[in-house]
Design an enzyme around this catalytic site. Structure first.
Site, PDB file in Angstrom:
ATOM      1  N   LYS A   1       0.820  -1.219   0.000  1.00 49.21           N
ATOM      2  CA  LYS A   1       0.000   0.000   0.000  1.00 49.21           C
ATOM      3  C   LYS A   1       0.850   1.264   0.000  1.00 49.21           C
ATOM      4  O   LYS A   1       0.400   2.329  -0.424  1.00 49.21           O
ATOM      5  CB  LYS A   1      -0.977  -0.028   1.160  1.00 49.21           C
ATOM      6  CG  LYS A   1      -2.056  -1.089   0.961  1.00 49.21           C
ATOM      7  CD  LYS A   1      -3.110  -1.098   2.037  1.00 49.21           C
ATOM      8  CE  LYS A   1      -4.257  -2.041   1.706  1.00 49.21           C
ATOM      9  NZ  LYS A   1      -3.909  -3.475   1.889  1.00 49.21           N
TER      10      LYS A   1
HETATM   11  C1  LIG Z   1      -4.471  -4.520   1.213  1.00 41.04           C
HETATM   12  C2  LIG Z   1      -3.715  -5.796   1.106  1.00 41.04           C
HETATM   13  C3  LIG Z   1      -4.097  -6.813   0.197  1.00 41.04           C
HETATM   14  C4  LIG Z   1      -5.345  -6.721  -0.658  1.00 41.04           C
HETATM   15  O1  LIG Z   1      -5.230  -5.759  -1.680  1.00 41.04           O
HETATM   16  P1  LIG Z   1      -6.515  -5.270  -2.488  1.00 41.04           P
HETATM   17  O2  LIG Z   1      -6.038  -4.134  -3.290  1.00 41.04           O
HETATM   18  O3  LIG Z   1      -7.523  -4.848  -1.445  1.00 41.04           O
HETATM   19  O4  LIG Z   1      -7.020  -6.411  -3.302  1.00 41.04           O
HETATM   20  C5  LIG Z   1      -3.306  -7.954   0.101  1.00 41.04           C
HETATM   21  N1  LIG Z   1      -2.212  -8.110   0.889  1.00 41.04           N
HETATM   22  C6  LIG Z   1      -1.826  -7.164   1.773  1.00 41.04           C
HETATM   23  C7  LIG Z   1      -0.621  -7.411   2.606  1.00 41.04           C
HETATM   24  C8  LIG Z   1      -2.553  -5.972   1.914  1.00 41.04           C
HETATM   25  O5  LIG Z   1      -2.156  -5.049   2.799  1.00 41.04           O
END
Ligand SMILES: *Cc1c(COP(=O)(O)O)cnc(C)c1O
Length: 473
Positions: A120
């Site tokens: 993120k």
């Molecule tokens: C947010 C997150 C996801 C999921 O991602 P999306 O964009 O919501 O599909 C997967 N793995 C981790 C470690 C995350 O923080």
């Protein structure tokens, strides 16, 4: 480039106009009016670019209301080796998203070398700089209100700390995040960051955010903003690393690559869909879910059946524990030929807690390259152990879901790239269960749990959170 809503009943707006918000006024999600196209010649030029130049080449085709000079400066400030520095040994931080070769035609794309050890940071860091730029330019401010079960909140806070014009009010369930995640957020002492530990569960936090946002007068007066996963700025930033990963594992543009994506709200893999729509030669987009398999069910049956929060499992890949996939509407809009009346009809059912069945469009799913699979706790533990034993690479639980499903679709002569969505240090307990040892943690984060913490404990009380925002703005 204008942005339109998937529900077709909101005016088309420019990038900067949709940047600070979430949903379109008609309840839809924003997408570009048309997808720009990168030709074979474009790809050949982009192949040699570093991350920041590549990001500029892509984003400048989708953002036309920030000058090129300013956009370039914002991107250069974001994608720096010292921001994405938590590399594995042997990786070059200047690559920003380096790859790890696991075996012939199988790679990890490291997206979690940023400040909070999850992918993120790739988008959120850009969002922080874009927010500050737009707010300073318009002499405005925003109060970002969000709910988190861990990764989103920390990525948002690290991206927004110290930014002019921005305050962050982040709700999290009291004593329900991991000790490391709690420490990451609560140890921030910045004046513009407010951690609120709610005596409840994640859904209570999310409901409080919704209740505040539904009070239109309050929302307008206190300029309540959002950075949740439906924010277009986050999606567009994520398109870039699909290109970077593609170039890293191919020699020419005639080759195709598949990507396996640990998925929750469908934000990450939606960016892969967009990369494909703008011309990146992608073979398959492998959607990997955990036990919360609403997306796997859709891609296998054509039935989209969101689960209530009561039917959402708490798993050892918690950032993928979703009841519905908020970004999924973006893909369905393209799938139904951008027919917004159709999208309104389908989501009229979803928004009432129902499901829809578009089985008749299953043949088209293949045209978009989507396939899927799911994994469970036992699979995760086994995949983490196998990755360590076979490749000497320690992965986290979410990435393990991705790798497990990737192996179900790996084909001869097509490179498969698994997106690494978090570093193992972030999910210590599960890693200890799998490997019997504590995963390596970056030196500067050792002892983070011992730092002083700043947070406010609050009951599930909408009036109290409003009052807190009023008092702190
Ligand atoms: C947010 C997150 C996801 C999921 O991602 P999306 O964009 O919501 O599909 C997967 N793995 C981790 C470690 C995350 O923080």
């Amino acid at each position: 480039m204008k942005y339109i809503s998937t529900r077709g009943q909101s005016p088309a707006l420019s990038f900067s106009e949709i940047l600070l918000g979430g949903l379109a006024p008609d309840g839809g999600l924003y997408l570009p009016e048309t997808y720009p196209q990168f030709s074979d010649a474009d790809l050949s030029v982009m192949r040699g670019m570093n991350y920041a130049d590549l990001a500029f080449a892509i984003l400048s085709r989708l953002i036309d209301d920030i000058s090129s000079t300013d956009l370039k400066a914002i991107i250069d400030k974001t994608y720096r080796a010292d921001v994405y520095s938590f590399t594995r040994s042997g990786q070059n931080a200047a690559d920003i998203t380096p790859t790890v070769k696991l075996e012939h035609d199988l790679y990890l794309l490291s997206l979690s070398n940023g400040p909070t050890l999850a992918f993120k940071d790739m988008a959120m860091q850009l969002l922080g700089n874009l927010f500050e730029y737009v707010l300073v330019k318009t002499g405005s401010t925003t109060n970002i209100l969000g709910a988190t079960s861990g990764d989103t909140g920390s990525a948002a806070e690290y991206a927004m700390r110290g930014k002019k014009g921005v305050r962050v009010f982040m709700l999290s369930p009291h004593k329900k995040m991991s000790r490391f995640q709690t420490a990451q957020m609560f140890s921030l002492q910045d004046e513009n960051i407010f951690n609120i530990a709610v005596n409840g569960v994640f859904d209570d936090c999310q409901d409080m955010v919704k209740a505040v946002s539904n009070d239109a007068a309050f929302k307008a007066q206190y300029k309540i903003g959002a950075v949740n996963s439906i924010n277009w700025g986050r999606i567009v930033a994520q398109v870039v690393y699909y290109f970077k990963g593609y170039f890293a594992v191919t020699e020419n543009n005639a080759q195709k690559v598949s990507f396996a994506v640990p998925s929750g709200n469908f934000g990450n893999v939606c960016a892969g869909h967009i990369a494909r729509m703008v011309g990146l030669p992608i073979d398959k987009l492998v959607v990997a879910t955990n036990e919360n398999d609403v997306l796997d069910e859709f891609f296998k049956t054509g039935v989209y059946r969101p689960r209530g929060s009561a039917n959402t499992y708490h798993t050892s890949s918690p950032s993928m524990d979703i009841s519905k996939a908020s970004n999924f509407e973006r893909f369905v809009f393209d799938l139904v030929g951008r027919d917004s009346a159709k999208v309104r009809e389908l989501w009229a059912r979803v928004d009432k807690g129902g499901a829809f069945d578009i089985k008749h469009l299953m043949p088209k799913l293949a045209d978009y390259g989507f396939v899927s699979g799911s994994s469970n706790h036992t699979n995760r533990m086994q995949t983490i152990r196998e990755s360590k034993a076979k490749y000497d690479v320690v992965i986290d639980t979410h990435t393990a879901d991705g790798l497990k499903v990737a192996m179900e679709y790996k084909q001869e002569n097509t490179p498969m790239v698994v997106l690494e969505t978090a570093l193992p240090a972030k999910f210590e307990d599960a890693l200890v269960e799998a490997l019997g040892e504590i995963p390596p943690r970056p030196e500067c984060l050792k002892g983070i749990e011992l730092l002083p913490q700043k947070f406010k404990v609050m009951d599930v009380d909408v009036a109290a959170i409003k009052d807190f925002i009023v008092k702190n703005t």
